[in-house]
Scaffold this motif. Structure first.
Motif, PDB file in Angstrom:
ATOM      1  N   ALA A  35     -15.016  47.457 -29.250  1.00  0.00           N
ATOM      2  CA  ALA A  35     -13.720  48.028 -28.848  1.00  0.00           C
ATOM      3  C   ALA A  35     -13.577  49.467 -29.346  1.00  0.00           C
ATOM      4  O   ALA A  35     -13.095  50.344 -28.621  1.00  0.00           O
ATOM      5  N   VAL A  36     -14.001  49.709 -30.587  1.00  0.00           N
ATOM      6  CA  VAL A  36     -13.928  51.070 -31.134  1.00  0.00           C
ATOM      7  C   VAL A  36     -14.854  52.002 -30.357  1.00  0.00           C
ATOM      8  O   VAL A  36     -14.488  53.133 -30.016  1.00  0.00           O
ATOM      9  N   TRP A  37     -16.066  51.526 -30.065  1.00  0.00           N
ATOM     10  CA  TRP A  37     -17.016  52.360 -29.318  1.00  0.00           C
ATOM     11  C   TRP A  37     -16.474  52.698 -27.929  1.00  0.00           C
ATOM     12  O   TRP A  37     -16.559  53.851 -27.480  1.00  0.00           O
ATOM     13  N   ASN A  38     -15.912  51.724 -27.236  1.00  0.00           N
ATOM     14  CA  ASN A  38     -15.403  51.959 -25.884  1.00  0.00           C
ATOM     15  C   ASN A  38     -14.243  52.944 -25.862  1.00  0.00           C
ATOM     16  O   ASN A  38     -13.982  53.579 -24.830  1.00  0.00           O
ATOM     17  N   ALA A  39     -13.530  53.058 -26.985  1.00  0.00           N
ATOM     18  CA  ALA A  39     -12.388  53.973 -27.036  1.00  0.00           C
ATOM     19  C   ALA A  39     -12.783  55.373 -27.495  1.00  0.00           C
ATOM     20  O   ALA A  39     -11.952  56.284 -27.466  1.00  0.00           O
ATOM     21  N   ARG A  40     -14.032  55.559 -27.886  1.00  0.00           N
ATOM     22  CA  ARG A  40     -14.468  56.887 -28.328  1.00  0.00           C
ATOM     23  C   ARG A  40     -14.492  57.877 -27.173  1.00  0.00           C
ATOM     24  O   ARG A  40     -14.745  57.510 -26.019  1.00  0.00           O
ATOM     25  N   GLU A  41     -14.259  59.128 -27.495  1.00  0.00           N
ATOM     26  CA  GLU A  41     -14.223  60.164 -26.472  1.00  0.00           C
ATOM     27  C   GLU A  41     -15.591  60.362 -25.827  1.00  0.00           C
ATOM     28  O   GLU A  41     -15.688  60.706 -24.647  1.00  0.00           O
TER      29      GLU A  41
ATOM     30  N   ARG B 279      -8.196  57.168 -25.322  1.00  0.00           N
ATOM     31  CA  ARG B 279      -9.357  57.620 -26.087  1.00  0.00           C
ATOM     32  C   ARG B 279      -8.942  57.957 -27.516  1.00  0.00           C
ATOM     33  O   ARG B 279      -7.875  58.546 -27.758  1.00  0.00           O
ATOM     34  N   LEU B 280      -9.785  57.609 -28.463  1.00  0.00           N
ATOM     35  CA  LEU B 280      -9.507  57.855 -29.873  1.00  0.00           C
ATOM     36  C   LEU B 280      -9.378  59.353 -30.169  1.00  0.00           C
ATOM     37  O   LEU B 280     -10.173  60.153 -29.673  1.00  0.00           O
ATOM     38  N   PRO B 281      -8.411  59.743 -30.975  1.00  0.00           N
ATOM     39  CA  PRO B 281      -8.309  61.155 -31.361  1.00  0.00           C
ATOM     40  C   PRO B 281      -9.423  61.572 -32.324  1.00  0.00           C
ATOM     41  O   PRO B 281      -9.732  62.746 -32.448  1.00  0.00           O
ATOM     42  N   ILE B 282     -10.006  60.585 -33.031  1.00  0.00           N
ATOM     43  CA  ILE B 282     -11.140  60.830 -33.933  1.00  0.00           C
ATOM     44  C   ILE B 282     -12.213  59.813 -33.560  1.00  0.00           C
ATOM     45  O   ILE B 282     -11.996  58.598 -33.670  1.00  0.00           O
ATOM     46  N   SER B 283     -13.367  60.279 -33.113  1.00  0.00           N
ATOM     47  CA  SER B 283     -14.348  59.384 -32.523  1.00  0.00           C
ATOM     48  C   SER B 283     -15.427  58.920 -33.493  1.00  0.00           C
ATOM     49  O   SER B 283     -15.901  57.795 -33.412  1.00  0.00           O
ATOM     50  N   ASP B 284     -15.830  59.769 -34.398  1.00  0.00           N
ATOM     51  CA  ASP B 284     -17.029  59.510 -35.189  1.00  0.00           C
ATOM     52  C   ASP B 284     -16.737  58.594 -36.378  1.00  0.00           C
ATOM     53  O   ASP B 284     -16.750  59.018 -37.533  1.00  0.00           O
ATOM     54  N   TRP B 285     -16.471  57.318 -36.101  1.00  0.00           N
ATOM     55  CA  TRP B 285     -16.235  56.354 -37.173  1.00  0.00           C
ATOM     56  C   TRP B 285     -16.485  54.937 -36.660  1.00  0.00           C
ATOM     57  O   TRP B 285     -16.526  54.695 -35.467  1.00  0.00           O
TER      58      TRP B 285
END
Length: 439
Positions: free
Chosen positions: A338-344, A356-362
């Motif tokens: 779920a986190v990966w799919n929401a990454r920019e 899309r996540l405002p901060i992707s690298d996590w």
């Protein structure tokens, strides 16, 4: 009828079963990772309840399950215990694995691996792990899989494994499973008893991880820590996830617990004591490296963590606070996906519009690691910090005065919750002053 079974199966939780009214004693039982066809009956000799596994759904559909059930029920009606006959028919099948038509000299590396899969992995592993082992032997070996197993020596094995040095995780798993397959083959007569298991000693310690790799680019072995400013942006954004993923990600930060244990949280593990609410994880449920302590792992529930647990206790239908799609516990892998799919930078399913996540690298585990760093910044004593993380050695030392250390754990987790609550409101604390943050 098959479609009806398929629909009914989706609602089964682990431990529940589906009965077939027209075929008395035939049932489909749901486990954590698979569904088993079972014939349940009374022993004609002593009247005790017994059961026989017929096969696994969906590999065995309803029609062959009914056919098999009829054969065993006919024996039962004749006064014969079906389990006795079933075992007798199973032994020749297992013997055929141990003594195949082909001689041991003719068996290839791939055949040895698949015999190991069919004879052991398929019956003792979970669905996901078994599927991975099958993939290794069916698709990963390449031309090496066609070599006669008896001719594989240390040099050939090392040359094959060197092809995985750029993929250390895959190399480690492949080496391990080939070693297990060789052990199985020697034990069951597929390879001579004097055959040496070359896989156990070659390239030992050579598969070293280069750290996280995203889209072919290595980020390195350094662990990611989110800054306070990043948390102030990220935590308020979590409500864009589904309710389950939002709650699990929140618990990563508010409990400092691993995702596997959060997803397996069970109602009986939650208790209200004089000093507040606790999540008590039984030692047997912990990962092997975290067992061996004098007591279970106790996590104080404060702030949003307590709100989430209380809300989910009321909604739980199968004991698990986070219910999986097939019943049982929620799959921790779903949270990371779920986190990966929401990454920019995620380009999977581009036609699917989502926030899309405002901060992707996590990753989800970075939230837990960052929360631990917040406790360090609050000057939490090292022994209490280790106890909060459930490290075995510290739980052994702290068990002598459990109540005192429980109070300290609750104190520091409450301070952490106060900081996280400020960040959830989008406000970073002005300074890391312990007394001010505890007020």
């Amino acid at each position: 009828m098959f479609n009806a079974v398929a629909v009914a199966v989706q609602s089964l939780a682990a431990g529940e079963h589906l009965t077939i009214p027209k075929h008395r004693g035939l049932r489909l039982r749901a486990n954590e990772s698979m569904y088993n066809w079972i014939y349940r009956y009374k022993n004609p000799d002593d009247g005790r309840i017994r059961q026989v596994k017929l096969g696994e759904w969906p590999n065995m559909s309803l029609t062959p399950a009914v056919r098999h059930w009829r054969q065993l029920k006919s024996l039962r009606d004749q006064g014969v215990d079906p389990s006795t006959v079933h075992r007798q028919t199973e032994h020749p099948r297992r013997a055929s694995i141990a003594m195949p038509n082909e001689s041991a000299a003719q068996l290839s590396v791939q055949q040895i691996g698949l015999r190991y899969y069919e004879g052991h992995v398929k019956h003792h592993w979970g669905e996901r792990g078994a599927r991975e082992v099958w993939r290794i032997f069916a698709r990963t070996l390449g031309e090496f899989g066609s070599l006669p197993a008896q001719k594989v020596d240390a040099d050939l094995a090392a040359d094959f494994l060197r092809g995985f040095l750029d993929r250390p995780t895959q190399g480690t798993i492949t080496r391990r499973e080939l070693g297990a397959a060789w052990d199985y083959a020697i034990t069951h007569g597929l390879l001579p008893a004097e055959n040496v298991n070359v896989w156990r000693g070659i390239l030992r310690g050579e598969f070293k991880s280069k750290g996280v790799r995203v889209k072919g680019v290595h980020r390195g072995a350094e662990k990611r820590l989110l800054s306070v400013d990043e948390l102030a942006i990220l935590l308020p954004w979590l409500h864009h996830f589904t309710s389950a993923n939002e709650d699990i990600l929140t618990l990563f930060a508010w409990t400092c617990a691993p995702g596997k244990e959060i997803c397996a949280m069970y109602a009986s593990e939650i208790s209200q004591e004089e000093d507040g609410w606790w999540w008590i994880i039984p030692e047997a449920k912990l990962r092997p490296q975290r067992r061996g302590a004098a007591s279970d792992f106790r996590i104080p529930l404060v702030g949003r963590a307590l709100e989430i647990v209380q809300r989910r206790l009321l909604a739980s239908t199968n004991g698990y606070l986070f219910k999986g799609r097939k019943g049982g516990r929620f799959d921790p892998k779903n949270v990371g996906v779920a986190v990966w799919n929401a990454r920019e930078d995620c380009d999977s399913r581009p036609e699917y519009q989502r926030p899309r996540l405002p901060i992707s690298d996590w990753t989800p585990n970075d939230l837990r690691r960052t929360a631990v760093e917040l406790l360090k910044a609050l000057e939490c004593p090292p022994e209490i910090l280790a106890a909060i993380q459930g490290q075995r050695g510290n739980r052994l030392r702290l068990s002598a005065d459990r109540h005192a250390h429980d109070a300290l754990k609750r104190l520091w987790m409450t301070r952490l919750a106060q900081v996280l609550e400020q960040l959830m409101q989008g406000r970073a604390p002005a300074q890391w002053d312990t007394e001010k943050l505890a007020a």
